[in-house]
Design a protein around this motif. Sequence first.
Motif, PDB file in Angstrom:
ATOM      1  N   THR A 142       0.813  -1.341   0.031  1.00  0.00           N
ATOM      2  CA  THR A 142      -0.031   0.100   0.110  1.00  0.00           C
ATOM      3  C   THR A 142       0.789   1.134   0.122  1.00  0.00           C
ATOM      4  N   CYS A 143       0.147   2.535   0.269  1.00  0.00           N
ATOM      5  CA  CYS A 143       0.949   3.541  -0.035  1.00  0.00           C
ATOM      6  C   CYS A 143       1.898   4.253   1.379  1.00  0.00           C
ATOM      7  N   SER A 144       2.517   5.153   1.196  1.00  0.00           N
ATOM      8  CA  SER A 144       3.487   5.470   2.524  1.00  0.00           C
ATOM      9  C   SER A 144       3.053   6.880   2.797  1.00  0.00           C
ATOM     10  N   ALA A 145       2.546   6.991   3.841  1.00  0.00           N
ATOM     11  CA  ALA A 145       2.672   6.337   5.297  1.00  0.00           C
ATOM     12  C   ALA A 145       1.259   5.323   5.057  1.00  0.00           C
ATOM     13  N   SER A 146       1.203   4.055   5.688  1.00  0.00           N
ATOM     14  CA  SER A 146       0.005   3.453   5.181  1.00  0.00           C
ATOM     15  C   SER A 146      -1.072   3.911   6.208  1.00  0.00           C
ATOM     16  N   LEU A 147      -1.716   4.939   5.994  1.00  0.00           N
ATOM     17  CA  LEU A 147      -3.010   5.618   6.609  1.00  0.00           C
ATOM     18  C   LEU A 147      -4.237   5.468   5.903  1.00  0.00           C
ATOM     19  N   THR A 148      -5.334   5.768   6.543  1.00  0.00           N
ATOM     20  CA  THR A 148      -6.555   5.361   5.918  1.00  0.00           C
ATOM     21  C   THR A 148      -6.961   6.563   4.811  1.00  0.00           C
ATOM     22  N   ALA A 149      -6.654   7.753   5.015  1.00  0.00           N
ATOM     23  CA  ALA A 149      -7.025   8.677   3.968  1.00  0.00           C
ATOM     24  C   ALA A 149      -5.821   8.582   2.780  1.00  0.00           C
ATOM     25  N   ALA A 150      -4.941   8.582   3.132  1.00  0.00           N
ATOM     26  CA  ALA A 150      -4.001   8.635   2.149  1.00  0.00           C
ATOM     27  C   ALA A 150      -3.939   7.234   1.088  1.00  0.00           C
ATOM     28  N   CYS A 151      -4.248   6.388   1.879  1.00  0.00           N
ATOM     29  CA  CYS A 151      -4.398   5.107   1.018  1.00  0.00           C
ATOM     30  C   CYS A 151      -5.539   4.621   0.326  1.00  0.00           C
ATOM     31  N   HIS A 152      -6.692   5.187   0.689  1.00  0.00           N
ATOM     32  CA  HIS A 152      -7.797   5.431  -0.170  1.00  0.00           C
ATOM     33  C   HIS A 152      -7.842   6.261  -1.369  1.00  0.00           C
ATOM     34  N   VAL A 153      -7.043   7.377  -1.172  1.00  0.00           N
ATOM     35  CA  VAL A 153      -6.845   8.163  -2.468  1.00  0.00           C
ATOM     36  C   VAL A 153      -6.080   7.457  -3.238  1.00  0.00           C
ATOM     37  N   ALA A 154      -4.816   6.964  -2.767  1.00  0.00           N
ATOM     38  CA  ALA A 154      -3.982   6.297  -3.724  1.00  0.00           C
ATOM     39  C   ALA A 154      -4.862   5.050  -4.397  1.00  0.00           C
ATOM     40  N   ILE A 155      -5.677   4.325  -3.880  1.00  0.00           N
ATOM     41  CA  ILE A 155      -6.653   3.387  -4.646  1.00  0.00           C
ATOM     42  C   ILE A 155      -7.296   3.908  -5.651  1.00  0.00           C
ATOM     43  N   ALA A 156      -7.894   5.090  -5.291  1.00  0.00           N
ATOM     44  CA  ALA A 156      -8.766   5.639  -5.972  1.00  0.00           C
ATOM     45  C   ALA A 156      -8.341   6.539  -7.348  1.00  0.00           C
ATOM     46  N   THR A 157      -6.703   7.057  -7.263  1.00  0.00           N
ATOM     47  CA  THR A 157      -6.149   7.475  -8.113  1.00  0.00           C
ATOM     48  C   THR A 157      -5.119   6.943  -8.984  1.00  0.00           C
ATOM     49  N   GLY A 158      -4.600   5.615  -8.389  1.00  0.00           N
ATOM     50  CA  GLY A 158      -3.789   4.928  -9.084  1.00  0.00           C
ATOM     51  C   GLY A 158      -2.457   5.494  -8.866  1.00  0.00           C
ATOM     52  N   SER A 159      -2.197   6.515  -7.986  1.00  0.00           N
ATOM     53  CA  SER A 159      -0.865   7.245  -7.706  1.00  0.00           C
ATOM     54  C   SER A 159      -0.540   7.115  -6.319  1.00  0.00           C
TER      55      SER A 159
END
Length: 705
Positions: free
Chosen positions: A68-85
């Motif tokens: 998952t994203c860095s840092a592995s936090l809820t808001a950040a990683c959901h937006v990473a999922i939704a944006t592919g970035s």
Amino acid sequence: MTFFLTLTVHSIAAQSVSTTPRPKVILISLDGATPDFVEQYLAKGVLSPKQGLGLIKNKGVYAERNITCSASLTAACHVAIATGSTAARNDINSNTFHLVASPFTSNISGFGAPIGGYSTTEPTESLEPTAEPLWIGLQQNGKKVVAATFPGADGVNVQVPGLTNSPIIQAANKRTVSYTVPFGAFAGVGAQGFSLTAADFSPATSQTVSQLKAARKFSYSPIKQASLSDRFTVGGVSYNIQVAALDTTKDRQTNYDTLVFFDATIGIQPGPFSLPSTGAAYVRARDNKSSLFYLEGSSNRAGTAFYVSNLAADLSTVRIARYSANFIPTNSAVQNSVNDILNNVGFWAPQADFRITEKLSPGFTNFPDTELEAIYEDQVELFVDYQTRVATRAINQNPDADLVMVYIEQPDGSEHQFLLTDSRQATDPTNPNTIGAGQDSEKVARYQSYVQTAYEAADNAVQRLINVVGTDKKGKPKSNIIVVSDHGFSSFHTAVNLNNFLRSRGFDLNKVRAVTSGPAANIYINLQGREPNGIVSPVEYVTLQQQIVTSLKEFVDTNPNYALGGLQAIFDKIYPRPLPDNLNDPTFGLGTSEFVGQDTGDVFAIMNDGYNFDGTQSPVITRLGDTDNLVFSVPNFYGAHGYDPTISKLSAIFYAAGPDISRRGSIGTIYNINVAPTINDLLGVASAPTVQGQIINLKKGRFSN
């Protein structure tokens, strides 16, 4: 826990013969679900291989690791999922951080921050965002997207915190889909506990008796009544909560078993009621289940619920929890969707509330731990059921949707509260001696059961959504269902006060400030020309940034009760913002890198496993063997995420099955930024140029990952 078995699970063998359209892709995020736990529960038979995650795994594909994203936090990683970035690219790096266009002391929630950044010069909305949610491209290509409480799809106009008359830096139309249900919000009244005795009750008023009779509620003992002294205002309306006690058992004994909660002004109405109205809340203690209570007349259409954790038959001991009041944020962009949910599902149900379990909310001090835990478990059941019904309604109202995005809050909340798996964790947060051999083994076992219950609840939600779209003759879902999580989970034993540490190293907190989420820290420098009223020159910035990096590298724990080997570095990853060679470069203080985005701290750092910035108690509880409590202390909860995402237990889940997913079995290791381009591929739409992820191979005979 068995109470989740009360939720109806239709037979997997039942086949739908309806020709009704169904969504092409359903993305379900189970917050905090980890592959290790899912696979463990599947192997033990806790989760069935014939329903939910087990069904999708057996009829499709799964990832052994989803980094998952860095840092592995809820808001950040959901937006990473939704944006592919990545988080650095999409500019949502944490659950809470500071926009550099804001005054130095202002923060923003990662759930409501501008996705893809903004222009810092005025500030204004960016004409060339560094990332965009996949729903933008899909809708531009004529696709229909539905979002049921998915982070980032909230229909809000984003502004800069702390700026007077702030301009909009991301317009609502970038955060709105065809049917948008925002995540709920706090209505301003927190939970409260109440302890009553028989002396608090008196014979019910004639009005209460007649109203109960009109509502067809009867008692075999004289009805008693008490005031909770619970007065509050929500949505412009004041409420005064009263409680009546009923004996509904025809056993010729005084045996009060049911409490009725109502507002003194409105009284007990007979019904029937149309959602979101509920009338009075009737709670039978032995059911171990709360009852919803709509706050009639509130302008924000808020509600709460009541739970009875202890009810003596003679009213000698009565303990009651009133949950916090919540509502669904509403504006013109989402009004129709929100009204549909309110009128067909109900008001925003109370969420699992750690403030009750940790005795932070008033009135719960004398509640036994097992009662507080039962309250929390009721909230888990209540809220997962509510979110599932919201998602079900969204799907049924939009059977022609191309993409439905669903968010389920569990098992994250339960893992935060109950992930008691390390011998260095104090089973009694008020007693530092309860580590190691001093741990309460019964509590450890109890907490393990609560984590398991959360996974059962999340799995049940997945199955209920499968039921909505049906399965084919081979048991495969008729929609392409992708189940992911935003991050995994780890336990922690030590709370860390970073600002106290910075003070101890001589930093001026008017110039240097830490904004933390879990074990991740954005440390900002109050730079002239970037923050409004910045006071640090570029020359001093360079010195301060290096001093911060050096201090974090030197920050160690030497307490052998917690530091394995007697010496443990506190920080695992430290990323300074890159700087230009020329101090007069206009980009000074805005440089980015793989792990540093526009609004990331001037130093971004992630702690080692076992340490967390959250959980400090008041008063502070000193750890066993420490001589002071200024920096390290005993935390009041147990689970955390936000660590290095490459750590195995921080891995997220990925399971997928459906008519367009022909591969079977393991697909090895993937990245969460691969989800968005994979969905675009399933829907035949090219991904935006800002997408960094790659398409996951879900079809036989196609290119490899």
